[in-house]
Design an enzyme around this catalytic site. Structure first.
Site, PDB file in Angstrom:
ATOM      1  N   SER A 160       0.872  -1.179   0.000  1.00 25.64           N
ATOM      2  CA  SER A 160       0.000   0.000   0.000  1.00 25.64           C
ATOM      3  C   SER A 160       0.899   1.217   0.000  1.00 25.64           C
ATOM      4  O   SER A 160       2.062   1.141   0.435  1.00 25.64           O
ATOM      5  CB  SER A 160      -0.860   0.011   1.281  1.00 25.64           C
ATOM      6  N   TYR A 212      -2.555  -0.839  10.495  1.00 26.22           N
ATOM      7  CA  TYR A 212      -2.500  -1.050   9.039  1.00 26.22           C
ATOM      8  C   TYR A 212      -1.173  -0.527   8.466  1.00 26.22           C
ATOM      9  O   TYR A 212      -0.486  -1.223   7.707  1.00 26.22           O
ATOM     10  CB  TYR A 212      -3.688  -0.348   8.381  1.00 26.22           C
TER      11      TYR A 212
HETATM   12  P1  NAP Z   1     -11.448  -6.041  -0.106  1.00 25.54           P
HETATM   13  O1  NAP Z   1     -12.287  -5.848  -1.321  1.00 25.54           O
HETATM   14  O2  NAP Z   1     -12.023  -5.799   1.244  1.00 25.54           O
HETATM   15  O3  NAP Z   1     -10.838  -7.520  -0.169  1.00 25.54           O
HETATM   16  C1  NAP Z   1     -10.112  -8.070   0.886  1.00 25.54           C
HETATM   17  C2  NAP Z   1      -9.938  -9.533   0.608  1.00 25.54           C
HETATM   18  O4  NAP Z   1      -9.126 -10.116   1.631  1.00 25.54           O
HETATM   19  C3  NAP Z   1     -11.247 -10.314   0.578  1.00 25.54           C
HETATM   20  O5  NAP Z   1     -11.198 -11.199  -0.509  1.00 25.54           O
HETATM   21  C4  NAP Z   1     -11.227 -11.092   1.886  1.00 25.54           C
HETATM   22  O6  NAP Z   1     -11.888 -12.347   1.794  1.00 25.54           O
HETATM   23  C5  NAP Z   1      -9.747 -11.324   2.028  1.00 25.54           C
HETATM   24  N1  NAP Z   1      -9.361 -11.672   3.390  1.00 25.54           N
HETATM   25  C6  NAP Z   1      -9.516 -10.947   4.524  1.00 25.54           C
HETATM   26  N2  NAP Z   1      -9.026 -11.630   5.577  1.00 25.54           N
HETATM   27  C7  NAP Z   1      -8.546 -12.800   5.091  1.00 25.54           C
HETATM   28  C8  NAP Z   1      -7.927 -13.917   5.674  1.00 25.54           C
HETATM   29  N3  NAP Z   1      -7.696 -13.972   6.996  1.00 25.54           N
HETATM   30  N4  NAP Z   1      -7.555 -14.944   4.869  1.00 25.54           N
HETATM   31  C9  NAP Z   1      -7.812 -14.924   3.542  1.00 25.54           C
HETATM   32  N5  NAP Z   1      -8.398 -13.872   2.930  1.00 25.54           N
HETATM   33  C10 NAP Z   1      -8.772 -12.836   3.707  1.00 25.54           C
HETATM   34  O7  NAP Z   1     -10.147  -5.096  -0.161  1.00 25.54           O
HETATM   35  P2  NAP Z   1      -9.140  -4.704  -1.335  1.00 25.54           P
HETATM   36  O8  NAP Z   1      -9.157  -3.247  -1.425  1.00 25.54           O
HETATM   37  O9  NAP Z   1      -9.364  -5.502  -2.538  1.00 25.54           O
HETATM   38  O10 NAP Z   1      -7.757  -5.109  -0.633  1.00 25.54           O
HETATM   39  C11 NAP Z   1      -6.871  -6.074  -1.160  1.00 25.54           C
HETATM   40  C12 NAP Z   1      -5.454  -5.734  -0.740  1.00 25.54           C
HETATM   41  O11 NAP Z   1      -5.085  -4.473  -1.316  1.00 25.54           O
HETATM   42  C13 NAP Z   1      -5.236  -5.588   0.764  1.00 25.54           C
HETATM   43  O12 NAP Z   1      -3.987  -6.146   1.128  1.00 25.54           O
HETATM   44  C14 NAP Z   1      -5.223  -4.078   0.956  1.00 25.54           C
HETATM   45  O13 NAP Z   1      -4.472  -3.703   2.099  1.00 25.54           O
HETATM   46  C15 NAP Z   1      -4.550  -3.644  -0.320  1.00 25.54           C
HETATM   47  N6  NAP Z   1      -4.766  -2.227  -0.650  1.00 25.54           N
HETATM   48  C16 NAP Z   1      -6.010  -1.773  -1.021  1.00 25.54           C
HETATM   49  C17 NAP Z   1      -6.159  -0.429  -1.331  1.00 25.54           C
HETATM   50  C18 NAP Z   1      -7.467   0.162  -1.781  1.00 25.54           C
HETATM   51  O14 NAP Z   1      -7.534   1.388  -1.983  1.00 25.54           O
HETATM   52  N7  NAP Z   1      -8.516  -0.627  -1.987  1.00 25.54           N
HETATM   53  C19 NAP Z   1      -5.072   0.451  -1.259  1.00 25.54           C
HETATM   54  C20 NAP Z   1      -3.845  -0.056  -0.862  1.00 25.54           C
HETATM   55  C21 NAP Z   1      -3.702  -1.392  -0.566  1.00 25.54           C
HETATM   56  P3  NAP Z   1     -13.416 -12.561   2.324  1.00 25.54           P
HETATM   57  O15 NAP Z   1     -14.287 -11.660   1.486  1.00 25.54           O
HETATM   58  O16 NAP Z   1     -13.679 -14.027   2.069  1.00 25.54           O
HETATM   59  O17 NAP Z   1     -13.411 -12.181   3.764  1.00 25.54           O
END
Ligand code: NAP
Length: 279
Positions: free
Chosen positions: A164, A177
């Protein structure tokens, strides 16, 4: 299709990863979902990991199989050692090996420091950092066992850590985080140094603000989006496909000489936009 940008642009489609086997954690939602589909679009067979949302994971599997590659969903909590070990072992059984590990699963449990519980701290560190350690370790074991297969890839394997911009930008109210993502940067760099001699490439992708459920409140009203855009020189909120495209290219031999690097995919968020008019 979900994996295309809000402007209708499609992701790259030529088979950059033909014959390769990829595992994406947290692949039933947001960035992981777009990445799993994106890797399928460039020819990889894909394991779709999830922890809670089975139906959504099965839907992603169907979307990937429609592309003419293989996929299946696998439930595992990435913070649990036995579950990650089983997940990678099953993949080796079903697909023969693993070529690309995308350690993407992540979550937030936000609170000001004075209110943050130790459980909130541990939960975020366990999933975002220890989960990436476990996934990287299990993938590395298989990469080391198998070595390079030149017809498949110039490298013995690729690990891509989803970091991130908060691996470098402090974020008040989110100390768990930000600490987890700062840790991801050093996890990635140290593993890249350690595994490079074995022709294993470890890199990270650092998204800025991407439209997914994790940060819905930051973009789902015009006021919130306007405030967010003040932090983004490129003046658009990112789409999951922006990250999927970066992962697909980074995993491919096109970037075979990229080792131990973080690719920021953030519309310039890390350029200190507050200094554009002041400082
Ligand atoms: P998201 O839509 O909330 O997706 C999160 C995913 O992680 C879901 O598929 C969830 O599965 C899974 N997850 C959570 N806990 C888990 C566990 N213990 N074991 C296995 N899977 C687990 O969020 P996202 O934005 O796509 O985030 C994905 C990654 O990108 C994260 O690492 C986040 O920190 C990073 N990121 C996102 C952003 C942004 O702006 N969106 C920015 C920087 C970094 P379930 O649905 O089955 O719970």
């Amino acid at each position: 299709m979900e994996a295309s940008g809000s402007d209708g642009r499609q992701s790259i489609t030529f088979p950059l990863l033909r014959g390769q086997k990829a595992l994406v954690t947290g692949a039933n939602s947001g960035i992981g979902k777009a990445t799993a589909i994106g890797l399928g679009q460039v020819g990889a067979d894909v394991v779709v990991n999830y922890v809670a949302g089975k139906d959504a994971a099965e839907e992603v599997v169907r979307e990937i199989e429609d592309l003419g590659v293989h996929a299946y969903a696998h439930e595992a909590d990435v913070s649990k050692e036995d579950q990650v070990v089983d997940m990678v072992a099953r993949m080796v059984e079903e697909f023969g090996t693993i070529d690309v590990m995308v350690a993407n699963a992540g979550l937030q449990r936000d609170a000001p420091i004075s209110d943050m519980t130790l459980d909130q701290w541990h939960k975020v560190l366990d999933v975002n950092l220890s989960g990436q350690f476990l996934c990287a370790r299990e993938a590395a074991k298989e990469f080391l066992r198998r070595g390079v297969v030149p017809e498949v890839s110039r490298s013995a394997g690729k690990i891509i850590c989803m970091s991130s911009v908060h691996q470098i930008i402090p974020w008040s109210g989110h100390v768990n985080y930000a600490a987890s993502k700062g840790g991801v940067e050093m996890l990635m760099a140290t593993l890249a140094q350690e595994l490079g001699p074995h022709r294993i490439r470890v890199n990270a992708v650092a998204p800025g603000a991407i439209r997914t459920p994790i940060n819905r409140s930051a973009w789902d009203t015009p006021e919130a989006e306007a405030a967010l855009l003040r932090l983004i020189p490129y003046q658009r909120v990112g789409d999951p496909v922006d990250i999927a495209n970066a992962v697909a290219v980074l995993a491919s031999d096109l970037l075979d000489y990229v080792v131990g690097t973080t690719v920021y995919v953030d519309g310039g968020m890390t350029l200190f936009p507050g200094f554009a008019t002041g400082g």
